[in-house]
Design a protein around this motif. Structure first.
Motif, short mmCIF file in Angstrom:
data_model
loop_
_atom_site.label_atom_id
_atom_site.label_comp_id
_atom_site.label_asym_id
_atom_site.label_seq_id
_atom_site.Cartn_x
_atom_site.Cartn_y
_atom_site.Cartn_z
N ARG A 16 31.60 50.03 35.08
CA ARG A 16 30.98 49.80 33.76
C ARG A 16 30.12 50.87 33.17
O ARG A 16 30.26 51.12 32.13
CB ARG A 16 29.92 48.73 34.36
N SER A 58 37.54 48.43 37.32
CA SER A 58 36.91 47.31 38.08
C SER A 58 37.41 46.17 36.96
O SER A 58 37.43 46.26 35.70
CB SER A 58 35.22 47.33 38.45
N PRO A 59 37.44 45.06 37.66
CA PRO A 59 37.65 43.88 36.47
C PRO A 59 36.69 43.73 35.39
O PRO A 59 36.95 43.54 34.31
CB PRO A 59 37.62 42.56 37.41
N LEU A 60 35.62 44.07 35.84
CA LEU A 60 34.34 44.01 34.70
C LEU A 60 34.61 45.22 33.64
O LEU A 60 34.42 44.79 32.34
CB LEU A 60 32.97 44.27 35.25
N ALA A 61 35.32 46.49 34.09
CA ALA A 61 35.39 47.55 32.96
C ALA A 61 36.40 47.04 32.23
O ALA A 61 36.49 47.42 31.15
CB ALA A 61 35.54 48.66 33.98
N PHE A 79 35.80 36.78 39.05
CA PHE A 79 36.69 38.05 39.44
C PHE A 79 36.47 38.95 38.14
O PHE A 79 36.45 40.18 38.30
CB PHE A 79 38.11 37.75 39.02
N ASP A 80 36.38 38.46 36.80
CA ASP A 80 36.47 39.30 35.71
C ASP A 80 34.92 39.84 35.58
O ASP A 80 34.77 40.75 34.56
CB ASP A 80 36.60 38.62 34.31
N ASP A 81 33.98 39.36 36.44
CA ASP A 81 32.63 40.11 36.25
C ASP A 81 32.20 41.17 37.26
O ASP A 81 31.18 41.63 37.11
CB ASP A 81 31.60 38.85 36.58
N LEU A 82 33.18 41.14 38.14
CA LEU A 82 32.94 42.15 39.23
C LEU A 82 33.22 43.63 38.32
O LEU A 82 34.28 44.13 38.32
CB LEU A 82 33.78 41.86 40.47
N ASP A 83 32.18 44.68 38.97
CA ASP A 83 32.13 46.00 38.74
C ASP A 83 32.32 46.74 40.11
O ASP A 83 32.57 47.98 40.24
CB ASP A 83 30.90 46.40 37.94
N ARG A 118 37.46 44.09 31.26
CA ARG A 118 37.19 42.83 30.50
C ARG A 118 36.31 43.68 29.26
O ARG A 118 36.28 43.26 28.03
CB ARG A 118 36.24 41.97 31.03
N THR A 164 24.68 39.92 37.57
CA THR A 164 24.52 41.48 38.15
C THR A 164 25.76 42.46 38.22
O THR A 164 25.86 43.14 38.66
CB THR A 164 23.97 41.09 39.67
N ASN A 165 27.06 41.55 38.54
CA ASN A 165 28.22 42.04 38.36
C ASN A 165 28.58 42.67 39.77
O ASN A 165 29.54 43.55 40.08
CB ASN A 165 28.44 43.30 37.24
N ARG A 166 27.81 42.52 40.79
CA ARG A 166 27.75 43.18 42.11
C ARG A 166 27.16 42.09 43.24
O ARG A 166 26.07 41.72 42.98
CB ARG A 166 27.69 44.52 42.39
#
Lengths: 326, 426
Positions: free
Chosen positions: B169, B141-144, A281-285, B146, A253-255
């Motif tokens: 994202r 954001s970290p996701l952005a 960490f790298d999945d969080l938006d 990546r 879900t990233n959040r």
């Protein structure tokens, strides 16, 4: 499946475990003749007699210590606190004896004991009787902490807690005792240390436990009306905490939003956020947000109490924020 | 200290400008604020103003040259100051503009920092605004981060829509889809340049999931703006009578059919904020004020000057203003604020005898109205043949924001206003 109250689900678990193992006994204030302050022990004195259902004086530290001693010599006590607010007086036995005995005795004495009772706020019981203690208890190495929010989970987890060879803190809720839900008639247990995905979704993860899992579900219902699909994770056990199930969801879900009944500072939610930032960490938006009780002693006034408690609206607002909808 | 004079972004969409005329010669003394030259942008002829004082030491572009935004045009310095280092970096004047290196962000940033006040540099397609946190690092954001690295996107070229300009994202997804469709980034940059906005003038409606899905699916099929068209005939008989009465009252009440249609459309827009809106990619901005753009043909193209708050103006005011705007548009004398910030647009080719046509939406607006030629036609009214004055109007709708029924309801309102034009004057 039968529809059973949370109260009766606990009663069933106690009865079944007492029938299964005659080392199991129940002790606490009003558990016997009065059938329990909240009627959780209804009928147990009649069925098992006063050797196994023991009424105590109003001496929390005393009977908690008797329980630890009984566990050291091979019994499996279930100690009922009328509420966890009163357990504050017994914390020396819980923290210094029950939690540490296995380590300090070099493994000679394990303490198979369950301390149980209602935790957190009910309605207008004011500052001293509305406290959620889980983060205090979960802080202590040597304790397990369990907080079910549904009758099904309450029964399955209490049976596992009683069978566990370590001290288990079992957190119920005054406002949960009348909650009804499906409970199978056949025997089952729920493993400690394992979280459960209560509802699947892919937009946001709501992590909660105990009474608040129902708030999380209400919030998810409200969000669904706006087309937001929340995944609801019930931690069930707070120590050891199943961070892998949380991480698996957040990677999708990233959040995330964590909902808990207690105060913000050093709360269970803070621990969940720590796991999430490490594992995902790298999945969080978006930053992970928390919903919790306002950082004040619980007010007595009805309107202020309502404002202080976490609820579905606050949860929805936090979710919208992590979705960048606010 | 020497002041570099560069080609400035004088309109929100300007990427290059043509130096029309130098107004100062080399050796002239220059005061801050002096007009150095006239520059033709994509929309109008504008004045290039001195940002510093001194002597105009060098002119690096000839009249008629086209130069990209940010490129050095002249140097202002003290009389005996050594400006060799600056001149050495300047591109040779012979290099054609199209192949000149376009590295506008650094020079335009430096000219902005030495600027005193007048022109605020507007973001354009080729000059992404600097990141609000400064230091050149894009907050993300970290996701952005990546996703950007796995899709080969440079975060520095993106503008974040999260809090504090954080790239999230959504921004990565938007950038990736723009790259895929090959659409110019100008439209995206334009949406980020709000003009004529004040707090309370609009509200942003977050996209619901169904709206997001509609937007994505329909843009895939017909993109990047999935447009559909609603055409209807409107009876102008009452409008014709009203107009005749107004004209009879004197010259100051002389209004065109188009002026009345503009008033009607503006009034309908004020009742349908869902159409008086901008598509922002992750939300829809509903405007509470109606600034109606009016397409005007000019010699080499068209421009849409704006009638601000058109719904609250009297028809005679609209008539006066539209005549004046059209005249200045043809003379290329419009100021940028007079042609940016429309909330919706009207186009009319009736005067060319076009019966009906479909106009192309000017993003980020979500609709445009195309008026055809009005005229007398036979119609069946209550079972008998009658002659009525009718006009055909086609509404182009951006389906990401406006659904069919939504557009149709707008057209119903419009019909009510046009066919009962007294509603427009009360």
């Amino acid at each position: 499946m039968a529809i059973v109250t949370y109260r009766d689900a606990l009663n069933q678990a106690l009865r079944e475990e007492m029938q299964r193992d005659d080392r199991v006994f129940l002790m606490g204030e009003e558990v016997g003749i009065y059938q329990g302050a909240y009627k959780v022990s209804k009928g147990l004195l009649q069925e098992f007699g006063e050797m196994r259902v023991v009424d105590t004086p109003i001496t929390e530290l005393g009977f908690a210590g008797v329980g630890v001693g009984a566990a050291m010599v091979g019994l499996r006590p279930v100690i009922e606190f009328m509420t966890w607010n009163f357990a504050l007086l017994a914390l020396d036995q819980v923290v210094n004896s029950a939690a540490k005995m296995l380590s300090m005795s070099g493994g000679q004495f394990n303490i198979p004991i369950v301390f149980r009772g209602p935790n957190g706020a009910a309605l207008q019981l004011s500052a001293q009787h509305s406290q959620a203690w889980e983060s205090w208890l979960a802080h202590i190495p040597g304790l397990k902490v369990v907080a079910p929010g549904t009758p099904y989970d309450a029964k399955g987890l209490l049976k596992s807690a009683i069978r566990d060879d370590n001290p288990v803190m079992f957190l119920e809720g005054e406002m949960l005792y009348n909650v009804k839900g499906e409970v199978p008639e056949s025997e089952y247990t729920i493993p400690l240390g394992k979280a459960q995905v209560k509802r699947e979704g892919d937009h946001v993860t709501i992590v909660s436990y105990g009474k608040m899992i129902n708030v999380a579900q209400q919030a998810a219902d409200l969000l669904a009306k706006d087309g937001i699909r929340a995944e609801v994770i019930d931690l069930l056990t707070l120590r050891p905490l199943d961070s892998e199930t949380v991480a698996e969801s957040v990677r999708k879900t990233n959040r995330a939003v964590v909902v808990e009944e207690g105060w913000e500072v050093c709360g269970i939610g803070a621990q969940v956020v720590d796991y999430v930032q490490r594992d995902c960490f790298d999945d969080l938006d978006a930053p992970v947000l928390r919903v919790h009780q306002v950082d004040v002693p619980m007010p007595y006034a009805k309107n202020l109490e309502r404002a202080a408690k976490p609820d579905a609206q606050k949860t929805v607002a936090a979710v919208r924020q992590v979705l960048y909808l606010e | 200290m020497a002041t570099k004079v560069t080609m400035e972004a004088l309109s929100p969409t300007m990427e290059e400008g043509r130096l029309v005329k130098w107004l100062k010669a080399e050796g002239d003394a220059i005061a801050k604020g002096d007009v150095l030259a006239e520059v033709e942008t994509d929309k109008a002829v504008m004045e290039l103003v001195a940002r510093g004082a001194g002597v105009l030491r060098a002119r690096l572009a000839a009249e008629g040259d086209t130069r990209p935004v940010g490129e050095l045009l002249a140097v202002i310095a003290e009389k005996d100051e050594n400006i060799d280092a600056i001149l050495k970096k300047a591109p040779a004047p012979a290099v054609p503009a199209s192949s000149a290196p376009s590295a506008p962000s650094a020079p335009s940033a430096s000219s902005a920092s030495s600027a005193s006040s007048t022109v605020v540099p507007q973001p354009t397609a080729s000059t992404p605004p600097s990141h609000p946190n400064g230091g050149g690092r894009a907050r993300s954001s970290p996701l952005a981060r990546r996703l950007a690295s796995s899709r080969g996107l440079d975060l520095g070229t993106l503008q974040g829509t999260g809090p504090g300009g954080r790239i999230i994202r959504l921004d990565i997804d938007a950038a990736a889809s723009t790259e895929l469709s090959g659409a110019p980034t100008a439209a995206a940059a334009r949406t980020a340049a709000p003009v004529m906005r004040a707090a309370g003038d609009s509200e942003d409606i977050p996209l619901t999931q169904i709206r997001k899905t509609i937007a994505r699916r329909l843009a895939e099929s017909n993109g990047p703006i999935p447009t559909f068209f609603l055409t209807a005939d409107f009876d102008l008989t009452s409008v014709r009578e009203l107009r005749a009465q107004m004209i009879a009252m004197g010259d100051e009440f002389k209004v065109s059919y188009n002026d009345i249609l503009i008033k009607a459309i503006a009034t309908a827009l004020s009742q349908h904020p869902e159409v008086n809106a901008h598509w922002l990619g992750d939300s829809i901005r509903r405007h509470h004020r109606v600034h109606l753009g009016m397409a005007v043909a000019v010699d080499d193209g068209l421009i849409t000057p704006i009638i601000a708050d058109a719904d609250t103006k009297r028809i005679s005011e609209i008539a006066r203003e539209s005549r004046e705007l059209a005249k200045r548009a043809r003379e290329r004398k419009l100021a940028p604020e007079e042609y940016t910030g429309a909330t919706c647009t009207v186009s009319n080719l009736g005067m060319f005898g076009i019966d009906e046509f479909t106009a192309i939406i000017n993003p980020p607006e979500v609709a445009i109205f195309a008026g055809g030629a009005g005229g007398d036609v036979p119609v069946v009214l209550d079972g008998t043949l009658a002659v009525r004055t009718r006009v055909r109007i086609t509404m182009s709708c951006d389906h990401r924001a406006v659904d069919g029924a939504m557009g149709a309801r707008f057209m119903q309102t419009l019909r009510r206003l046009i066919e009962n034009p007294l509603m427009l004057v009360f």
